[in-house]
Design a protein around this motif. Structure first.
Motif, mmCIF file in Angstrom:
data_model
loop_
_atom_site.group_PDB
_atom_site.id
_atom_site.type_symbol
_atom_site.label_atom_id
_atom_site.label_comp_id
_atom_site.label_asym_id
_atom_site.label_seq_id
_atom_site.Cartn_x
_atom_site.Cartn_y
_atom_site.Cartn_z
ATOM 1 N N THR A 69 89.118 -10.066 -33.963
ATOM 2 C CA THR A 69 89.365 -8.638 -33.784
ATOM 3 C C THR A 69 88.154 -7.996 -33.122
ATOM 4 N N ILE A 70 88.402 -7.316 -32.025
ATOM 5 C CA ILE A 70 87.336 -6.591 -31.336
ATOM 6 C C ILE A 70 87.404 -5.118 -31.736
ATOM 7 N N SER A 71 86.258 -4.498 -31.886
ATOM 8 C CA SER A 71 86.206 -3.080 -32.221
ATOM 9 C C SER A 71 84.897 -2.507 -31.666
ATOM 10 N N ARG A 72 84.766 -1.200 -31.749
ATOM 11 C CA ARG A 72 83.538 -0.581 -31.267
ATOM 12 C C ARG A 72 83.234 0.672 -32.062
ATOM 13 N N ASP A 73 81.952 1.011 -32.120
ATOM 14 C CA ASP A 73 81.483 2.241 -32.756
ATOM 15 C C ASP A 73 80.702 2.994 -31.682
ATOM 16 N N ASN A 74 81.337 3.966 -31.066
ATOM 17 C CA ASN A 74 80.698 4.665 -29.958
ATOM 18 C C ASN A 74 79.530 5.536 -30.427
ATOM 19 N N SER A 75 79.495 5.876 -31.710
ATOM 20 C CA SER A 75 78.354 6.661 -32.220
ATOM 21 C C SER A 75 77.095 5.805 -32.327
ATOM 22 N N LYS A 76 77.299 4.483 -32.368
ATOM 23 C CA LYS A 76 76.169 3.563 -32.473
ATOM 24 C C LYS A 76 76.027 2.680 -31.232
ATOM 25 N N ASN A 77 76.808 2.980 -30.201
ATOM 26 C CA ASN A 77 76.742 2.202 -28.948
ATOM 27 C C ASN A 77 76.843 0.703 -29.206
ATOM 28 N N THR A 78 77.786 0.327 -30.037
ATOM 29 C CA THR A 78 77.895 -1.076 -30.444
ATOM 30 C C THR A 78 79.345 -1.540 -30.385
ATOM 31 N N VAL A 79 79.522 -2.771 -29.919
ATOM 32 C CA VAL A 79 80.829 -3.412 -29.921
ATOM 33 C C VAL A 79 80.733 -4.645 -30.822
ATOM 34 N N PHE A 80 81.823 -4.908 -31.525
ATOM 35 C CA PHE A 80 81.843 -5.981 -32.512
ATOM 36 C C PHE A 80 82.941 -7.001 -32.179
ATOM 37 N N LEU A 81 82.742 -8.207 -32.674
ATOM 38 C CA LEU A 81 83.803 -9.219 -32.641
ATOM 39 C C LEU A 81 83.857 -9.853 -34.024
ATOM 40 N N GLN A 82 84.925 -9.543 -34.754
ATOM 41 C CA GLN A 82 85.149 -10.140 -36.068
ATOM 42 C C GLN A 82 85.942 -11.420 -35.870
ATOM 43 N N MET A 83 85.370 -12.516 -36.313
ATOM 44 C CA MET A 83 85.990 -13.827 -36.104
ATOM 45 C C MET A 83 86.382 -14.428 -37.449
ATOM 46 N N ASN A 84 87.671 -14.632 -37.651
ATOM 47 C CA ASN A 84 88.187 -15.221 -38.890
ATOM 48 C C ASN A 84 88.831 -16.568 -38.607
ATOM 49 N N SER A 85 89.066 -17.317 -39.653
ATOM 50 C CA SER A 85 89.719 -18.639 -39.541
ATOM 51 C C SER A 85 89.070 -19.466 -38.434
ATOM 52 N N LEU A 86 87.763 -19.518 -38.473
ATOM 53 C CA LEU A 86 87.029 -20.182 -37.403
ATOM 54 C C LEU A 86 87.277 -21.684 -37.382
ATOM 55 N N ARG A 87 87.287 -22.226 -36.167
ATOM 56 C CA ARG A 87 87.534 -23.640 -35.938
ATOM 57 C C ARG A 87 86.338 -24.239 -35.190
ATOM 58 N N ALA A 88 86.252 -25.551 -35.226
ATOM 59 C CA ALA A 88 85.154 -26.220 -34.527
ATOM 60 C C ALA A 88 85.145 -25.857 -33.044
ATOM 61 N N GLU A 89 86.327 -25.682 -32.476
ATOM 62 C CA GLU A 89 86.419 -25.378 -31.044
ATOM 63 C C GLU A 89 86.001 -23.950 -30.705
ATOM 64 N N ASP A 90 85.696 -23.146 -31.708
ATOM 65 C CA ASP A 90 85.153 -21.807 -31.459
ATOM 66 C C ASP A 90 83.633 -21.842 -31.291
ATOM 67 N N THR A 91 83.036 -23.005 -31.509
ATOM 68 C CA THR A 91 81.596 -23.150 -31.320
ATOM 69 C C THR A 91 81.236 -22.850 -29.868
ATOM 70 N N ALA A 92 80.365 -21.879 -29.675
ATOM 71 C CA ALA A 92 80.033 -21.439 -28.326
ATOM 72 C C ALA A 92 78.910 -20.406 -28.365
ATOM 73 N N VAL A 93 78.350 -20.154 -27.207
ATOM 74 C CA VAL A 93 77.522 -18.959 -27.019
ATOM 75 C C VAL A 93 78.467 -17.819 -26.665
ATOM 76 N N TYR A 94 78.369 -16.733 -27.398
ATOM 77 C CA TYR A 94 79.231 -15.580 -27.177
ATOM 78 C C TYR A 94 78.426 -14.512 -26.429
ATOM 79 N N TYR A 95 78.938 -14.148 -25.257
ATOM 80 C CA TYR A 95 78.305 -13.123 -24.440
ATOM 81 C C TYR A 95 79.082 -11.814 -24.534
ATOM 82 N N CYS A 96 78.356 -10.738 -24.679
ATOM 83 C CA CYS A 96 78.906 -9.400 -24.542
ATOM 84 C C CYS A 96 78.819 -9.049 -23.061
ATOM 85 N N ALA A 97 79.881 -8.467 -22.515
ATOM 86 C CA ALA A 97 79.886 -8.147 -21.094
ATOM 87 C C ALA A 97 80.534 -6.787 -20.877
#
Lengths: 125, 111
Positions: A69-97
């Motif tokens: 789930t992606i979300s953002r808090d514009n009052s804090k200039n921040t974007v989030f990525l909530q990751m659930n039910s993680l799998r081995a194939e989710d192993t990665a470097v995650y870039y914000c763009a």
């Protein structure tokens, strides 16, 4: 100067959850859509998720739909990525763009004009 | 298997010209969606090189150029320099997947 700084990565067990964050500066955050792109070790780039400037619309790759789930808090200039039910194939470097358009919408012709340094998420027991 | 196909590697001598191809299909490049290019130096984040098929962001040298035709696109680098050694990725949008998609990446070696 546009800066994007990810945080919150680390080691998590399969089936676990993790939330990564991206703090933005140097631009009017609420006016721009944002995205997450990941890169598995030694592999190419994979778009993961996107969100409009207002947060009113979100987009997901099929590989993460229903788990992330992606979300953002514009009052804090921040974007989030909530990751659930993680799998081995989710192993990665995650870039914000950042998407380029200043209206805060996402267009199919869009690209990613600024990237963060990335944060490593490792899913392993 | 990436939606956009790039050669795994290309190489060239300093001063030479190299091209990197990006082949798609009727649901992405062939559907008219723009192609964009990124450079990733070892251990760093990707950097935008070309957007909207042919446009260079400020600061990107004119030695780099992009083109698009049909279901394919290309990135050309002239006057090859040692600092060009990196991975290069193309990106577009795919209407069948409703997703922004990348090529598998091409490693450019300056020999």
């Amino acid at each position: 100067e546009v800066q994007l700084l990810e945080s919150g990565g680390g080691l998590v067990q399969p089936g676990g959850s993790l939330r990564v964050s991206c703090a933005a500066s140097g631009f009017t955050f609420s006016s721009y859509a944002m995205s997450w792109v990941r890169q598995a070790p030694g592999k190419g780039l994979e778009w993961v998720s996107g969100i409009t400037g207002s947060g009113g619309a979100t987009y997901y790759a099929d590989s993460v739909k229903g788990r992330f789930t992606i979300s953002r808090d514009n009052s804090k200039n921040t974007v989030f990525l909530q990751m659930n039910s993680l799998r081995a194939e989710d192993t990665a470097v995650y870039y914000c763009a950042k998407f380029p358009g200043s209206r805060g919408v996402v267009l199919v012709r869009d690209y990613f004009d600024y990237w963060g340094l990335g944060i490593l998420v490792t899913v392993s027991s | 298997q990436s939606v956009l196909t790039q050669p795994p590697s290309v190489s060239g001598a300093p001063g030479q010209r190299v091209t990197i191809s990006c082949t798609g299909s009727s649901s992405n490049i062939g559907a008219g969606f723009d192609v964009h290019w990124y450079q990733q130096l070892p251990g760093t984040a990707p950097k935008l090189l070309i957007y909207g098929n042919t446009n260079r962001p400020s600061g990107v040298p004119d030695r780099l150029s992009g083109s698009k035709s049909g279901t394919s696109a290309s990135l050309a680098i002239t006057g090859l320099q040692a600092e060009d050694e990196a991975h290069y990725y193309c990106q577009s949008y795919d209407s069948s997947l409703s997703a922004w998609v990348f090529g598998g990446g091409t490693k450019l070696t300056v020999i």
